[in-house]
Motif scaffolding. Sequence first.
Motif, short mmCIF file in Angstrom:
data_model
loop_
_atom_site.label_atom_id
_atom_site.label_comp_id
_atom_site.label_asym_id
_atom_site.label_seq_id
_atom_site.Cartn_x
_atom_site.Cartn_y
_atom_site.Cartn_z
N LEU A 107 0.82 -1.22 0.00
CA LEU A 107 0.00 0.00 0.00
C LEU A 107 0.85 1.27 0.00
N GLU A 108 2.01 1.19 -0.61
CA GLU A 108 2.89 2.35 -0.66
C GLU A 108 2.80 3.11 -1.98
N ILE A 109 2.45 2.40 -3.07
CA ILE A 109 2.46 3.01 -4.39
C ILE A 109 1.49 4.18 -4.46
N GLY A 110 2.01 5.36 -4.73
CA GLY A 110 1.18 6.55 -4.91
C GLY A 110 0.64 7.16 -3.64
N LEU A 111 1.00 6.63 -2.48
CA LEU A 111 0.45 7.12 -1.22
C LEU A 111 0.84 8.57 -0.96
N ALA A 112 2.14 8.87 -1.02
CA ALA A 112 2.59 10.23 -0.72
C ALA A 112 1.97 11.25 -1.67
N VAL A 248 -0.81 -11.51 -4.66
CA VAL A 248 -1.03 -10.19 -4.06
C VAL A 248 -2.52 -9.90 -4.07
N GLY A 249 -3.03 -9.31 -2.98
CA GLY A 249 -4.44 -9.02 -2.88
C GLY A 249 -4.82 -7.57 -3.08
N VAL A 250 -3.84 -6.65 -3.00
CA VAL A 250 -4.13 -5.22 -3.15
C VAL A 250 -4.02 -4.85 -4.63
N LYS A 251 -5.10 -4.35 -5.20
CA LYS A 251 -5.17 -4.13 -6.64
C LYS A 251 -4.15 -3.12 -7.14
N SER A 252 -3.90 -2.06 -6.39
CA SER A 252 -2.92 -1.06 -6.84
C SER A 252 -1.53 -1.66 -6.93
N ALA A 253 -1.18 -2.57 -6.01
CA ALA A 253 0.11 -3.25 -6.08
C ALA A 253 0.15 -4.19 -7.28
N VAL A 254 -0.97 -4.85 -7.57
CA VAL A 254 -1.07 -5.72 -8.74
C VAL A 254 -0.87 -4.89 -10.01
N ASN A 255 -1.54 -3.74 -10.08
CA ASN A 255 -1.41 -2.87 -11.26
C ASN A 255 0.03 -2.42 -11.47
N PHE A 256 0.71 -2.10 -10.37
CA PHE A 256 2.11 -1.68 -10.47
C PHE A 256 2.98 -2.80 -11.03
#
Length: 316
Positions: A107-112, A248-256
């Motif tokens: 859950l780090e991608i794009g967070l900041a 992986v279960g988090v879609k944003s991480a999958v997309n990355f």
Amino acid sequence: MKKLTSINLSTIEILCQLYLKNSTKDVAVTLGLSQPKVSRALNALRDVFDDPLFIRKNNKLVATELTHALYDSFSEMLACTDSIESDVINSITAPEPPIVISTVPQLEIGLAQQVINEANKSRINPNLAISTSAWSDRSEQQLVDGDIDAAICFTPSTRKELLSKSVIQHRGGYLIARAEHPIWDSPTIDNMIDYPIVKLVTMPFPANKSPIGVYAKSKGKQVQVYATAPDLGSAASSLLNSNAFMIVGVKSAVNFLSSIKGLRASKIDYPQDKLLLKDFSHPTVYLWLRRSLDGKVLAPLWLQQTLESYIVNAHK
């Protein structure tokens, strides 16, 4: 005495409050800071002036002669700050410290960037700095101490000083492997367990148990761990250079990961996913925020709402 380059208005205010209240704990409550932060500010001032500034007697901090002299000058300085032009204030004060969010790699991608965008939209400080740090077992205490401002993880907290809010559950995993991996001929969990796995350092399951590992044991096999990656970039590198796979279960991480040339991702079929998660609860994402002594959440409402929205959107 050292140069005064490390002293800003916040530090001066801490010294003046210590002079009036004679207690780091009382000052922390008054200023909405953690007690360790107040102590660190006092130690920094002691280093600058080469003087103890306060001596503990009968459980109270008693000011030294130098502190009596400093208080008169510093209190006058604080009284004048409201009339100082904003450009002068910016030139003499240290920049605001960044908002630090501890998070798991999924859950780090794009967070900041998401937090910065929302701060700009809400007309918060346009120069607001955001940084992320890797979530670990130490993050709970770091949040209590005020060293970080929020945490996103897969584990609930029972600390009374923290709000531990369940935000969303994963609903289905994705298989990720290099595009030419033989697993794509028949991407079933019975075939997956014949290959090594890449794990992220933070897993969304109790005691870091892997459902695929538990399933393999039920079949009399053992899944080999090819690598334990600290972040998604390292995981991608391991996948590209091996016959390993990951789930992986988090879609944003999958997309990355699927956006990286040479990698492929595919949602695991529902019956396979259900079989894989037998005897496991669906992984839950939690948001931790620090509370004041009266139970009030210290993070601003816009930040709390932004982080919750980010977590939900990361699963879409």
